[in-house]
Motif scaffolding. Structure first.
Motif, short mmCIF file in Angstrom:
data_model
loop_
_atom_site.label_atom_id
_atom_site.label_comp_id
_atom_site.label_asym_id
_atom_site.label_seq_id
_atom_site.Cartn_x
_atom_site.Cartn_y
_atom_site.Cartn_z
N TYR A 274 0.97 -1.34 -0.03
CA TYR A 274 0.03 0.00 -0.11
C TYR A 274 0.90 1.16 -0.08
O TYR A 274 0.72 2.25 -0.83
CB TYR A 274 -0.77 -0.18 1.40
CG TYR A 274 -1.84 1.28 1.37
CD1 TYR A 274 -3.10 1.25 0.64
CD2 TYR A 274 -1.37 2.30 1.99
CE1 TYR A 274 -3.72 2.33 0.71
CE2 TYR A 274 -2.49 3.47 2.10
CZ TYR A 274 -3.60 3.36 1.66
OH TYR A 274 -4.24 4.57 2.02
N GLN A 275 1.81 1.18 0.79
CA GLN A 275 2.82 2.46 0.93
C GLN A 275 3.41 2.55 -0.36
O GLN A 275 3.79 3.75 -0.76
CB GLN A 275 3.82 2.12 2.23
CG GLN A 275 3.07 2.25 3.42
CD GLN A 275 4.09 2.01 4.55
OE1 GLN A 275 4.81 0.87 4.59
NE2 GLN A 275 4.37 3.30 5.26
N ALA A 276 3.81 1.61 -0.88
CA ALA A 276 4.62 1.52 -2.24
C ALA A 276 3.68 1.72 -3.55
O ALA A 276 4.28 2.16 -4.55
CB ALA A 276 5.20 0.15 -2.73
N GLY A 277 2.35 1.96 -3.05
CA GLY A 277 1.49 2.53 -4.38
C GLY A 277 0.90 1.16 -5.21
O GLY A 277 0.32 1.28 -5.95
N ASP A 278 1.20 -0.06 -4.72
CA ASP A 278 0.75 -1.14 -5.43
C ASP A 278 -0.45 -1.61 -5.01
O ASP A 278 -1.22 -2.49 -5.63
CB ASP A 278 1.72 -2.38 -5.25
CG ASP A 278 3.09 -2.05 -5.78
OD1 ASP A 278 3.30 -1.67 -6.68
OD2 ASP A 278 4.27 -2.30 -5.01
N LEU A 279 -1.33 -1.28 -3.82
CA LEU A 279 -2.53 -1.54 -3.37
C LEU A 279 -3.15 -0.16 -3.32
O LEU A 279 -2.59 0.71 -2.61
CB LEU A 279 -2.51 -2.16 -2.30
CG LEU A 279 -1.98 -3.72 -2.37
CD1 LEU A 279 -1.92 -4.38 -0.96
CD2 LEU A 279 -2.53 -4.63 -3.35
N ASP A 280 -4.39 -0.08 -3.29
CA ASP A 280 -5.23 0.95 -3.13
C ASP A 280 -6.03 0.81 -1.86
O ASP A 280 -6.59 2.05 -1.16
CB ASP A 280 -6.27 1.29 -4.56
CG ASP A 280 -5.32 1.27 -5.72
OD1 ASP A 280 -4.22 1.99 -5.91
OD2 ASP A 280 -5.85 0.45 -6.44
N LEU A 281 -6.38 -0.18 -1.40
CA LEU A 281 -6.98 -0.36 -0.12
C LEU A 281 -6.50 -1.67 0.59
O LEU A 281 -6.12 -2.52 -0.02
CB LEU A 281 -8.47 -0.52 -0.49
CG LEU A 281 -9.56 -0.69 0.74
CD1 LEU A 281 -10.80 -0.31 0.27
CD2 LEU A 281 -9.74 -2.25 1.16
N VAL A 282 -6.26 -1.41 1.81
CA VAL A 282 -5.84 -2.80 2.54
C VAL A 282 -6.50 -2.88 3.74
O VAL A 282 -7.03 -1.94 4.79
CB VAL A 282 -4.52 -2.23 3.19
CG1 VAL A 282 -3.86 -3.23 4.27
CG2 VAL A 282 -3.07 -2.40 1.83
N TYR A 283 -7.00 -4.13 3.98
CA TYR A 283 -7.77 -4.63 5.04
C TYR A 283 -7.64 -5.93 5.32
O TYR A 283 -7.79 -6.60 4.45
CB TYR A 283 -9.33 -4.22 5.03
CG TYR A 283 -10.06 -4.75 6.25
CD1 TYR A 283 -9.96 -4.14 7.36
CD2 TYR A 283 -10.82 -6.05 6.22
CE1 TYR A 283 -10.63 -4.91 8.68
CE2 TYR A 283 -11.83 -6.25 7.34
CZ TYR A 283 -11.64 -5.71 8.44
OH TYR A 283 -12.33 -6.23 9.35
N PRO A 284 -7.10 -6.67 6.52
CA PRO A 284 -6.82 -5.89 7.59
C PRO A 284 -5.29 -5.37 7.62
O PRO A 284 -4.78 -5.42 6.83
CB PRO A 284 -6.87 -6.87 8.62
CG PRO A 284 -6.55 -8.19 8.08
CD PRO A 284 -6.97 -8.02 6.50
N LEU A 285 -5.00 -4.56 8.76
CA LEU A 285 -4.12 -3.84 8.92
C LEU A 285 -3.13 -4.23 9.81
O LEU A 285 -3.73 -4.83 10.81
CB LEU A 285 -3.98 -2.37 9.21
CG LEU A 285 -4.64 -1.48 8.03
CD1 LEU A 285 -5.31 -0.12 8.51
CD2 LEU A 285 -3.39 -1.15 6.88
#
Length: 554
Positions: A274-285
């Motif tokens: 997510y931080q690298a821009g490869d994911l737009d939404l993350v769950y769970p964290l």
């Protein structure tokens, strides 16, 4: 209800320090990204990238049983009804419906312009076929009990005599009167039945496809669905791709062209992507990330309510967990406040019952009216443990295993509980992590001692939790039985008096917490992150973040 002790505060501080930095040693490398938004635009298409933390166990509506399945199903399929972002139940495949005055007979009128992803028309016959397929004893569907609300449903599903199956199937209270009219007859009036029709076990199945290929749901190239998206790629244990279904009747409201799920059971890896821009939404964290983002009031971080409880199953058929006093001792020795504040860190609420907030009672909120049904008390826990072990002919607590599905959050909770039991009760626990589907299979087989579990409400009523632990229930993995509990659940399912049925459910919950066949830990929330260029994500109280109406704006 909770007592604070100096030694417990010291312990909390110690285990926080001990666990700090655990993630850094277990993460996997991820590709670098110079553009944090590159993943959402591929060839001019609007593409949403997100994570599913487990390989789906089944993407057949009649066989699915977990959130790792339902998140995909909720977007690939649609039932008679669906839920709006505001939580309202509205027309789905059905354009309208009526119900008889006695609440027994429901008549649904299907839309005439609805199609399967392969172009076949969706008919009332598909619904009749799908529901009866779930109830068919040979299907062995774990969620078949959710269709026991239909007249004759339980009798058909419970029958072991194959010679009578055809007759019992014919008597089930669902009948396609024609291609667009479905008549449903219930065994008893059910206040939440309309809510159930939006649940995935009630989704239709293409009758022709199922009959020609019973394994159609195992691969993307044979997959046929009727929702806003269609499954076009499934690299098992790696990734799935959904694409906009051009045959969907409401396609003009669907903005995304593709949705890509990467299957990652490591929350740290998902967060790095997510931080690298490869994911737009993350769950769970990861829990520590939740704590950090919450403290910074990060605009990309959201904590949505959830209709769910995190708990531990105790195998009541295995000594000494067959002893009520031993079970209660283990529960009373856990500091839930420390767990939610310093370990899970996602705004969760300590659970002193099994019904989460957000479900209406006859008056007010059911959970608020229940209050705390037990308390944490180390002194009483020690006393109960000693008495229970003596009743079992044991001089000390044998070492046992706590099993959890692979996830850093579950691991941290398990480590904290392990230390609490060691410090407070001198009990020694071995921790074991396994894949989610392996855990589910072992629970069904009774091959465990204590296991981590969670339950998301299928509909907004206390019954979605309380009927889990009836004798012989499909999800009664604790293998517990109590006749008075069963009687209260049966009464609550058949009573038309809302106050009386809610009173029976309160009484059942009190029995459950007095017997403690399972140990509630906390009531979930849904902490997730979503990029600012993604809009339209909504979070029903009993669903994962929904992206059906999501859009990407840059």
């Amino acid at each position: 209800m909770k007592r604070k002790r100096l030694m417990l505060i010291s312990f909390v501080t110690a285990f926080i320090l001990l666990l700090t930095g655990c993630f850094s040693g277990e993460t996997e490398s991820t590709p670098d990204s110079s553009d944090g938004e590159k993943s959402s635009e591929e060839g001019g298409k609007k593409v949403l990238n997100l994570n599913n933390n487990e390989e789906p166990g089944s993407l057949h509506p009649g066989k699915a049983q977990g959130t790792h399945d339902s998140w995909i199903l909720e977007h690939a399929f649609e039932g008679l009804t669906k839920k709006t972002p505001e939580g309202e139940i509205v027309d789905g495949m059905a354009r309208d419906w009526e119900v008889s005055e006695d609440g027994i007979t429901w008549t649904f009128h299907l839309k005439e312009d609805v199609e399967w992803s392969n172009g076949d028309p969706v008919t009332a016959h598909d619904f009749e076929y799908a529901w009866k397929h779930v109830l068919n004893p040979e299907t062995a569907a774990e969620y078949a009990y959710q269709l026991y609300y239909l007249k004759g449903g339980e009798e058909y599903n419970s029958s072991e005599n194959k010679d009578e199956h055809a007759e019992l199937e014919e008597n089930v209270g669902i009948k396609a009167l024609d291609d667009h009219t479905l008549e449903v007859t219930l065994a008893e009036p059910t206040p939440y039945f309309l809510d159930l029709t939006s649940f995935y076990t009630y989704y239709p199945v293409n009758k022709k496809v199922q009959e020609e290929n019973p394994d159609w749901a195992l691969e993307a190239d044979t997959y046929v669905s009727n929702g806003a998206f269609k499954l076009t790629e499934w690299k098992h244990k790696d990734s799935l791709k959904l694409e906009k279904n051009e045959n969907y009747y409401d396609k003009d409201k669907i903005h995304l062209d593709e949705v890509n799920f990467v299957i990652i059971d490591n929350a740290d890896t998902a967060w790095q992507m997510y931080q690298a821009g490869d994911l737009d939404l993350v769950y769970p964290l990861p829990p520590d990330v939740q704590g950090e983002l919450s403290s910074k009031d990060d605009p990309e971080f959201e904590i949505a309510p959830d209709l769910a409880v995190y708990y531990y199953n105790l195998n009541n058929e295995v000594q000494p967990f067959n002893n009520k006093k031993v079970r209660k001792a283990l529960s009373m020795a856990i500091d839930r406040k420390a767990l939610v504040e310093h370990v899970s860190q996602g705004g969760q609420q300590p659970a002193y019952g099994v019904i989460p907030p957000g479900i209406p009672d006859a008056q007010g909120d059911f959970q608020e009216n229940s209050g705390d049904l037990f308390k944490e008390d180390i002194g009483e826990a020690k006393k109960l443990l000693a008495e229970g072990l003596a009743e079992e002919g044991l001089s000390e607590m044998p070492e046992f295993t706590l099993t959890y599905n692979t996830d850093e959050g579950h691991k941290k909770i398990a480590e904290a509980v392990q230390e609490m039991w060691r410090k407070n009760l001198d009990v020694h626990v071995t921790l074991e992590n396994v894949e989610f589907q392996v855990k589910l299979d072992r629970e069904k087989a009774g091959d465990y001692q204590i296991s981590r579990a969670g339950w998301v409400g299928d509909y907004v009523d206390p019954m979605t939790f309380m009927d889990l632990w009836v004798t012989g229930g499909s999800f009664n993995d604790a293998n517990w039985s109590h006749s008075e509990y069963d009687q209260n659940i049966k009464f609550a399912k058949s009573s038309m008096d809302e106050k009386e049925r809610m009173d029976a459910l309160h009484k059942a919950e009190e029995i459950l917490m007095d017997e403690m066949p399972i140990i509630p830990i906390y009531f979930y929330t849904k902490p997730f992150t979503v990029k600012p260029y993604v809009s339209g994500i909504f979070t029903p109280i009993n669903r994962y973040p929904q992206f059906i109406y999501a859009d990407i704006e840059k």
